[in-house]
Design a protein around this motif. Sequence first.
Motif, mmCIF file in Angstrom:
data_model
loop_
_atom_site.group_PDB
_atom_site.id
_atom_site.type_symbol
_atom_site.label_atom_id
_atom_site.label_comp_id
_atom_site.label_asym_id
_atom_site.label_seq_id
_atom_site.Cartn_x
_atom_site.Cartn_y
_atom_site.Cartn_z
ATOM 1 N N HIS A 53 13.678 40.866 -35.796
ATOM 2 C CA HIS A 53 13.494 40.550 -34.379
ATOM 3 C C HIS A 53 13.693 39.050 -34.210
ATOM 4 O O HIS A 53 13.104 38.255 -34.950
ATOM 5 C CB HIS A 53 12.095 40.948 -33.908
ATOM 6 C CG HIS A 53 11.822 42.404 -34.076
ATOM 7 N ND1 HIS A 53 12.175 43.339 -33.133
ATOM 8 C CD2 HIS A 53 11.255 43.093 -35.100
ATOM 9 C CE1 HIS A 53 11.825 44.535 -33.554
ATOM 10 N NE2 HIS A 53 11.274 44.411 -34.757
ATOM 11 N N LEU A 89 7.484 38.568 -29.793
ATOM 12 C CA LEU A 89 6.999 39.937 -29.788
ATOM 13 C C LEU A 89 5.518 39.984 -30.097
ATOM 14 O O LEU A 89 4.931 38.994 -30.528
ATOM 15 C CB LEU A 89 7.779 40.795 -30.780
ATOM 16 C CG LEU A 89 7.556 40.568 -32.265
ATOM 17 C CD1 LEU A 89 7.980 41.824 -33.019
ATOM 18 C CD2 LEU A 89 8.356 39.404 -32.777
ATOM 19 N N VAL A 109 5.405 45.601 -29.374
ATOM 20 C CA VAL A 109 5.882 45.208 -28.049
ATOM 21 C C VAL A 109 7.018 44.222 -28.254
ATOM 22 O O VAL A 109 6.795 43.064 -28.602
ATOM 23 C CB VAL A 109 4.744 44.561 -27.215
ATOM 24 C CG1 VAL A 109 5.255 44.141 -25.844
ATOM 25 C CG2 VAL A 109 3.549 45.501 -27.099
ATOM 26 N N THR A 110 8.253 44.696 -28.059
ATOM 27 C CA THR A 110 9.419 43.855 -28.321
ATOM 28 C C THR A 110 9.947 43.169 -27.069
ATOM 29 O O THR A 110 10.873 42.370 -27.156
ATOM 30 C CB THR A 110 10.554 44.677 -28.956
ATOM 31 O OG1 THR A 110 10.898 45.747 -28.078
ATOM 32 C CG2 THR A 110 10.128 45.220 -30.313
ATOM 33 N N ASP A 111 9.366 43.465 -25.922
ATOM 34 C CA ASP A 111 9.840 42.848 -24.682
ATOM 35 C C ASP A 111 8.847 41.804 -24.148
ATOM 36 O O ASP A 111 8.703 41.634 -22.950
ATOM 37 C CB ASP A 111 10.130 43.912 -23.625
ATOM 38 C CG ASP A 111 8.909 44.737 -23.255
ATOM 39 O OD1 ASP A 111 7.871 44.643 -23.949
ATOM 40 O OD2 ASP A 111 8.988 45.490 -22.261
ATOM 41 N N TRP A 112 8.163 41.112 -25.052
ATOM 42 C CA TRP A 112 7.235 40.051 -24.652
ATOM 43 C C TRP A 112 8.075 38.861 -24.218
ATOM 44 O O TRP A 112 8.754 38.239 -25.038
ATOM 45 C CB TRP A 112 6.300 39.704 -25.813
ATOM 46 C CG TRP A 112 5.108 38.912 -25.421
ATOM 47 C CD1 TRP A 112 4.315 39.103 -24.333
ATOM 48 C CD2 TRP A 112 4.538 37.801 -26.134
ATOM 49 N NE1 TRP A 112 3.293 38.187 -24.317
ATOM 50 C CE2 TRP A 112 3.408 37.376 -25.416
ATOM 51 C CE3 TRP A 112 4.876 37.138 -27.298
ATOM 52 C CZ2 TRP A 112 2.617 36.318 -25.826
ATOM 53 C CZ3 TRP A 112 4.084 36.083 -27.713
ATOM 54 C CH2 TRP A 112 2.962 35.680 -26.985
ATOM 55 N N THR A 113 8.043 38.536 -22.951
ATOM 56 C CA THR A 113 8.961 37.550 -22.370
ATOM 57 C C THR A 113 8.417 36.127 -22.440
ATOM 58 O O THR A 113 8.183 35.485 -21.427
ATOM 59 C CB THR A 113 9.284 37.915 -20.911
ATOM 60 O OG1 THR A 113 8.038 38.016 -20.188
ATOM 61 C CG2 THR A 113 10.036 39.226 -20.819
ATOM 62 N N HIS A 139 13.356 37.541 -31.041
ATOM 63 C CA HIS A 139 12.708 37.165 -29.792
ATOM 64 C C HIS A 139 11.208 37.349 -29.964
ATOM 65 O O HIS A 139 10.759 38.136 -30.799
ATOM 66 C CB HIS A 139 13.210 38.032 -28.639
ATOM 67 C CG HIS A 139 14.686 37.897 -28.402
ATOM 68 N ND1 HIS A 139 15.243 36.798 -27.803
ATOM 69 C CD2 HIS A 139 15.714 38.710 -28.702
ATOM 70 C CE1 HIS A 139 16.549 36.943 -27.735
ATOM 71 N NE2 HIS A 139 16.876 38.108 -28.289
#
Length: 122
Positions: free
Chosen positions: A29, A33, A41-45, A31
């Motif tokens: 990954h 997370l 949770v891979t869409d932690w912005t 980005h």
Amino acid sequence: MKLHLTQAAGSHLITGYGDGWVEVNYARHEHSLIVLPATLVTDWTVDDFDSLVPEHFSHLLTLQPELVLLGTGSRHRFLHPSISRELISANISIECMTTEAACRTYNILMAESRHVAAALII
């Protein structure tokens, strides 16, 4: 760096990390997370530490970990209390450390069957 742990059946394990990446169960990954034993949770912005706001931790409130390890990137930094107020009010502890230290600490606590979350800024 590759990390080795003998067993983590059914759990999310951090298996490696380096500059600009973290590996969870051997999947890379690049980005930010959030990793919990049973949730990824891979869409932690979150782009960087300076952009953190209380809303970035809202999802963790619903997951109710006992402890959040905040990986602050390559430099150890501390959150302003206003950002972590909701976590603390919900009796969820938060510890700030470098992302590398958070990866190592997460694996140790997860192996002890603790309900820990690693919020990792990549």
